[in-house]
Design a protein around this motif. Structure first.
Motif, PDB file in Angstrom:
ATOM      1  N   LEU A 224      17.050   7.351   6.932  1.00 38.09           N
ATOM      2  CA  LEU A 224      17.227   5.943   6.586  1.00 38.09           C
ATOM      3  C   LEU A 224      17.872   5.829   5.216  1.00 38.09           C
ATOM      4  O   LEU A 224      17.545   6.596   4.298  1.00 38.09           O
ATOM      5  N   ILE A 225      18.775   4.863   5.097  1.00 34.44           N
ATOM      6  CA  ILE A 225      19.345   4.537   3.795  1.00 34.44           C
ATOM      7  C   ILE A 225      19.308   3.021   3.650  1.00 34.44           C
ATOM      8  O   ILE A 225      19.441   2.300   4.642  1.00 34.44           O
TER       9      ILE A 225
ATOM     10  N   GLY B  83      16.835   6.420   0.058  1.00 34.43           N
ATOM     11  CA  GLY B  83      17.331   7.379   1.035  1.00 34.43           C
ATOM     12  C   GLY B  83      16.183   8.259   1.480  1.00 34.43           C
ATOM     13  O   GLY B  83      15.508   8.857   0.646  1.00 34.43           O
ATOM     14  N   ILE B  84      15.935   8.307   2.784  1.00 31.69           N
ATOM     15  CA  ILE B  84      14.829   9.100   3.331  1.00 31.69           C
ATOM     16  C   ILE B  84      15.354   9.943   4.489  1.00 31.69           C
ATOM     17  O   ILE B  84      16.040   9.430   5.373  1.00 31.69           O
ATOM     18  N   ALA B  85      15.010  11.218   4.494  1.00 38.78           N
ATOM     19  CA  ALA B  85      15.360  12.097   5.615  1.00 38.78           C
ATOM     20  C   ALA B  85      14.103  12.802   6.108  1.00 38.78           C
ATOM     21  O   ALA B  85      13.033  12.673   5.508  1.00 38.78           O
ATOM     22  N   ASN B  86      14.246  13.526   7.188  1.00 43.93           N
ATOM     23  CA  ASN B  86      13.171  14.318   7.786  1.00 43.93           C
ATOM     24  C   ASN B  86      12.031  13.456   8.324  1.00 43.93           C
ATOM     25  O   ASN B  86      10.864  13.852   8.304  1.00 43.93           O
TER      26      ASN B  86
ATOM     27  N   PRO C 285      23.667 -14.637  -3.011  1.00 40.39           N
ATOM     28  CA  PRO C 285      22.796 -13.663  -2.344  1.00 40.39           C
ATOM     29  C   PRO C 285      23.538 -12.365  -2.007  1.00 40.39           C
ATOM     30  O   PRO C 285      24.696 -12.402  -1.591  1.00 40.39           O
ATOM     31  N   HIS C 286      22.867 -11.251  -2.229  1.00 45.36           N
ATOM     32  CA  HIS C 286      23.401  -9.941  -1.850  1.00 45.36           C
ATOM     33  C   HIS C 286      22.826  -9.564  -0.498  1.00 45.36           C
ATOM     34  O   HIS C 286      21.704  -9.949  -0.162  1.00 45.36           O
ATOM     35  N   ARG C 287      23.580  -8.776   0.261  1.00 42.98           N
ATOM     36  CA  ARG C 287      23.101  -8.237   1.535  1.00 42.98           C
ATOM     37  C   ARG C 287      22.476  -6.861   1.278  1.00 42.98           C
ATOM     38  O   ARG C 287      23.017  -6.075   0.497  1.00 42.98           O
ATOM     39  N   TYR C 288      21.378  -6.585   1.943  1.00 46.14           N
ATOM     40  CA  TYR C 288      20.712  -5.285   1.858  1.00 46.14           C
ATOM     41  C   TYR C 288      20.660  -4.734   3.268  1.00 46.14           C
ATOM     42  O   TYR C 288      20.035  -5.314   4.152  1.00 46.14           O
ATOM     43  N   ILE C 289      21.360  -3.614   3.466  1.00 42.37           N
ATOM     44  CA  ILE C 289      21.487  -3.036   4.800  1.00 42.37           C
ATOM     45  C   ILE C 289      20.565  -1.823   4.918  1.00 42.37           C
ATOM     46  O   ILE C 289      20.713  -0.851   4.181  1.00 42.37           O
ATOM     47  N   PHE C 290      19.617  -1.926   5.821  1.00 37.03           N
ATOM     48  CA  PHE C 290      18.717  -0.829   6.161  1.00 37.03           C
ATOM     49  C   PHE C 290      19.365  -0.142   7.358  1.00 37.03           C
ATOM     50  O   PHE C 290      19.508  -0.755   8.430  1.00 37.03           O
ATOM     51  N   ARG C 291      19.802   1.100   7.176  1.00 34.97           N
ATOM     52  CA  ARG C 291      20.488   1.833   8.237  1.00 34.97           C
ATOM     53  C   ARG C 291      19.647   3.030   8.658  1.00 34.97           C
ATOM     54  O   ARG C 291      19.301   3.873   7.832  1.00 34.97           O
TER      55      ARG C 291
END
Length: 153
Positions: free
Chosen positions: A45-46, A61-64, A107-113
């Motif tokens: 996830l980023i 940023g998260i992995a595993n 407003p800013h956009r925050y994208i959770f991918r």
């Protein structure tokens, strides 16, 4: 079924509550997903702000993330979950740091991918940042889902 990503804290295209912003409690929002491809071995996830004045700013940023998981709990980054690996965000912290757009900005956009990966682990040097992690993740992505929230200071 396609990979999907949702949050009980905010809906697609709506404001992210202050609780999850840097000026609030700065806690990681709860996320849930479904529809992962059959061959998924892990997730990553980023969280990015493409509207930052200096260009895309990475907040987490998260992995595993284990393949059997179907979500991430609120305040995840304060827990001692050994399976996960947090990579340095653009604030320089290996954790989640919430929205913090400049005062007066629209407003800013925050994208959770979220990416479903064909490998069980992503390994990078300790000093690697979220952007480097995501570049490596892209090479192993089976499917991707996103959730966009907004925030204004």
């Amino acid at each position: 079924m396609a990979l999907t990503l949702i949050s009980k804290a905010f809906a697609e295209g709506t404001p992210i509550p202050r609780k999850y912003a840097l000026e609030g409690e700065n806690i990681f929002p709860p996320l849930a997903w479904g529809g992962a491809p059959e061959k998924t071995q892990s997730f990553a996830l980023i969280v990015e702000d493409p509207d930052a004045p200096s260009g895309t700013f990475r907040h987490c940023g998260i992995a595993n993330i284990p393949a059997q998981w179907t979500g991430l709990v609120e305040s995840l980054d304060t827990m001692q979950e050994q399976a996960l690996r947090f990579y340095r965000n653009d604030f320089g912290n290996a954790r989640y740091d919430g929205p913090q757009p400049p005062a007066g900005d629209p407003p800013h956009r925050y994208i959770f991918r979220l990416a479903a990966l064909d490998v069980p682990r992503v390994t990078l040097p300790e000093a690697a940042g979220a952007e480097a992690m995501w570049q490596k993740v892209k090479k192993h992505t089976l499917a991707e889902a996103s959730l966009i929230g907004s925030y204004q200071a």
